[in-house]
Design a protein around this motif. Structure first.
Motif, short mmCIF file in Angstrom:
data_model
loop_
_atom_site.label_atom_id
_atom_site.label_comp_id
_atom_site.label_asym_id
_atom_site.label_seq_id
_atom_site.Cartn_x
_atom_site.Cartn_y
_atom_site.Cartn_z
N UNK A 252 70.55 -15.07 106.92
CA UNK A 252 69.22 -15.11 107.53
C UNK A 252 68.20 -14.38 106.66
N UNK A 253 68.61 -13.30 106.01
CA UNK A 253 67.72 -12.58 105.10
C UNK A 253 67.28 -13.49 103.95
N UNK A 254 68.21 -14.27 103.41
CA UNK A 254 67.88 -15.17 102.30
C UNK A 254 66.88 -16.22 102.75
N UNK A 255 67.12 -16.85 103.90
CA UNK A 255 66.24 -17.89 104.39
C UNK A 255 64.86 -17.34 104.74
N UNK A 256 64.85 -16.20 105.42
CA UNK A 256 63.57 -15.56 105.76
C UNK A 256 62.85 -15.08 104.51
N UNK A 257 63.62 -14.61 103.53
CA UNK A 257 63.02 -14.12 102.30
C UNK A 257 62.26 -15.20 101.56
N UNK A 258 62.82 -16.42 101.54
CA UNK A 258 62.15 -17.52 100.85
C UNK A 258 60.84 -17.87 101.56
N UNK A 259 60.86 -17.92 102.88
CA UNK A 259 59.63 -18.21 103.62
C UNK A 259 58.62 -17.08 103.45
N UNK A 260 59.10 -15.86 103.46
CA UNK A 260 58.22 -14.70 103.25
C UNK A 260 57.52 -14.80 101.90
N UNK B 129 60.70 -22.24 92.11
CA UNK B 129 59.59 -21.40 92.57
C UNK B 129 59.56 -20.09 91.77
N UNK B 130 60.72 -19.46 91.61
CA UNK B 130 60.79 -18.20 90.89
C UNK B 130 60.45 -18.34 89.42
N UNK B 131 61.01 -19.36 88.77
CA UNK B 131 60.75 -19.55 87.34
C UNK B 131 59.29 -19.89 87.08
N UNK B 132 58.69 -20.69 87.96
CA UNK B 132 57.28 -21.04 87.81
C UNK B 132 56.39 -19.80 87.99
N UNK B 133 56.82 -18.89 88.86
CA UNK B 133 56.06 -17.66 89.06
C UNK B 133 56.04 -16.82 87.80
N UNK C 75 58.62 -13.94 91.35
CA UNK C 75 59.64 -14.48 90.46
C UNK C 75 60.99 -13.80 90.56
N UNK C 76 61.08 -12.50 90.23
CA UNK C 76 62.38 -11.83 90.31
C UNK C 76 62.98 -11.84 91.71
N UNK C 77 62.14 -11.74 92.73
CA UNK C 77 62.65 -11.76 94.10
C UNK C 77 63.28 -13.11 94.40
N UNK C 78 62.64 -14.20 93.99
CA UNK C 78 63.18 -15.53 94.23
C UNK C 78 64.52 -15.72 93.52
N UNK C 79 64.63 -15.26 92.29
CA UNK C 79 65.90 -15.39 91.56
C UNK C 79 67.00 -14.59 92.27
N UNK C 80 66.67 -13.41 92.77
CA UNK C 80 67.65 -12.62 93.51
C UNK C 80 68.11 -13.36 94.77
N UNK C 81 67.19 -14.03 95.45
CA UNK C 81 67.54 -14.80 96.65
C UNK C 81 68.49 -15.94 96.30
#
Length: 509
Positions: free
Chosen positions: A40-48, A113-117, A199-205
């Protein structure tokens, strides 16, 4: 709140062919394992991140314009690029999640999304930055429906799913609101920081999601199952129309270029309609538009988002470029509206159970209109409390009342297998409405700047009052349409037996 996307309740419902997935459900709302919470953290993190990213960039627009020498008309493409990518391909993103696998689509889209950021933070070319904003919008168009589908296929209907969706919604709404604050803080360091952070947050997710998102079987996929032609035609039609609106003040509405762009947009729109009528699995089954309350919800969503996106764009430029507000001060000034949305997100379900959606939408539209009319008193000598604060409160009330109501009305009376289509349509209308109205307002500002000269510190931006008047007129149209549905169509919506429900087997029309 956000400059380019709507609150987190604006989520497309998933489409789930019963024979294509065999996800196991979590059947209890209590006692979830650590792996479940991590999912749930991963899914919420992407929306966040989606909400955080857009809000941050909205705050940073004046700094980007100053550093890269971009006009207001050029700056709006940083907003519109994302919105067009998201709104134009949202329906295709939802279908891809069903056919290619939700896990694969979600992880790939978050990675893009992360790489484009990261890439956009290193660039100084306005054209390249705008292109990457479009790429990020496309990624969000695949991330959002895939993430929501993972929730609904992992958590069993009832308490478990309700709890998961409640958390998901609140986290998403918080991303939009906190993005304003983060954007203000990071822009003080440099606008590139607002591009880099996601960017880094998306890659971690992606790394964590690879381990915790459940795999699912899927049916064999054929290229014919994707309405790629329809997706390209619709997105191109909208893009060309927005370009025409932006170019018109410079080239003239009667110029060959503008007329050609509008004509090409009209032709592509006709091509899209023909494609949807003929494709065996269209992105949009046009027959669903016979539902008058679905059409009203889509029109209301477009008006709501178009007015707000344009208003925030205009006021952001005014506060920072003309009045000299810092990015953080401007973000905090807008924050009350976002906090109202977050506070209401867990309570609107009770209100929706008691009050008709038409009444709530009408109330929200009235609040928007009052907010814009109040701001028409704008004067550089007026302080925050007498001018901006009442407008922010009314905008928060408008979103809190209208947005969940618009989504509820758009999906009312629609068959289960077309809930994703209905919800995807209203989200698309929101994004496209925002792009078109924003283009109109930026064109007004650009035309005024050419005729009156650049903005002067401590004075109103040229074309600002005209832009505000256009936004207010648009809100008035929304009020009139909503009041008409309250007084003329209330009985029909209240009685679900008379609503247009799609056939058991969807047909092209």
């Amino acid at each position: 709140m956000t400059s380019t996307v709507t609150p987190a309740t604006a989520l497309p419902a998933p489409t789930s062919p019963p024979d294509s997935h065999t996800d196991s459900h979590i059947t209890s709302a209590d006692g979830w394992a650590a792996r479940t919470w991590l999912l749930l953290v991963v899914l919420c993190g992407a929306l966040f991140l989606d909400g955080l990213d857009i809000s941050m960039v909205g705050v940073a627009l004046p700094s980007i314009g100053t550093d890269l020498g971009m006009s207001a008309s050029a700056l709006q493409w940083i907003v519109s690029g994302y919105v067009l990518g998201y709104g134009g391909l949202l329906l295709l993103g939802g279908r891809s999640a069903d056919l290619l696998g939700r896990r694969q689509v979600f992880l790939a889209a978050v990675a893009v999304f992360g790489l484009a950021s990261v890439a956009s933070a290193a660039l100084s070319s306005p054209e390249a930055i705008i292109a990457l904003r479009f790429v990020k919008g496309v990624a969000a168009a695949f991330t959002v429906p895939a993430g929501l589908s993972i929730i609904t296929t992992t958590f069993a209907e009832g308490p478990a799913r309700n709890k998961a969706l409640s958390i998901y919604t609140v986290v998403g709404a918080s991303g939009f609101s906190l993005g304003l604050v983060f954007g203000g803080l990071l822009t003080e360091l440099g606008w590139r920081a607002t591009f880099l952070l996601p960017g880094p947050v998306a890659i971690a997710l992606v790394v964590v999601g690879w381990r915790v998102i459940p795999a699912a079987t899927r049916s064999l996929t054929r290229l014919a199952d994707f309405d790629l032609f329809g997706a390209v035609a619709s997105t191109s039609a909208i893009l060309l129309f927005v370009v025409a609106v932006v170019e018109a003040p410079t080239r003239g509405w009667a110029s060959a270029t503008v007329i050609g762009l509008v004509a090409a947009s009209a032709v592509l729109t006709a091509v899209f309609v023909v494609s949807e009528l003929r494709h065996p699995k269209p992105l949009v089954r046009l027959g669903i538009l016979r539902s008058w309350h679905l059409v009203h919800a889509n029109v209301s969503g477009a008006i709501m988002a178009g007015g707000y996106f344009a208003f925030q764009f205009l006021v952001t430029l005014y506060l920072q470029n003309s009045l000299g507000w810092s990015p953080l001060a401007m973000a905090l000034g807008f924050l009350p509206a976002g906090l109202l949305v977050v506070a209401s997100s867990t309570r609107m379900d009770r209100i929706l159970a008691r009050v008709r959606t038409q009444v709530l939408i009408a109330g929200g539209m009235v609040a928007f209109l009052a907010a814009y009319l109040l701001f028409l008193r704008v004067d550089p000598d007026l302080g925050y409390v007498p001018l901006l604060l009442p407008t922010m409160v009314l905008l928060g009330v408008g979103f809190a009342l209208s947005f969940p109501s618009i989504n509820a009305q758009a999906t009312s009376g629609v068959a289960d297998h077309e809930q994703g289509l209905a919800s995807g349509l209203v989200n698309t209308s929101v994004q496209i409405g925002g792009a078109v109205v924003l283009a109109v307002i930026s064109a007004i500002l650009g035309n005024a700047a050419e005729s009156e000269g650049p903005a002067v510190t401590g004075e109103l931006i040229p074309g600002m009052v005209t832009g505000l008047q256009v936004i207010a007129v648009l809100a008035a149209v929304g009020v009139a349409a909503s009041l008409a549905t309250v007084f003329l169509g209330g009985r029909r919506t209240a009685d679900p037996t008379v609503e247009i429900v799609a056939e058991a087997e969807p047909t092209p029309f």
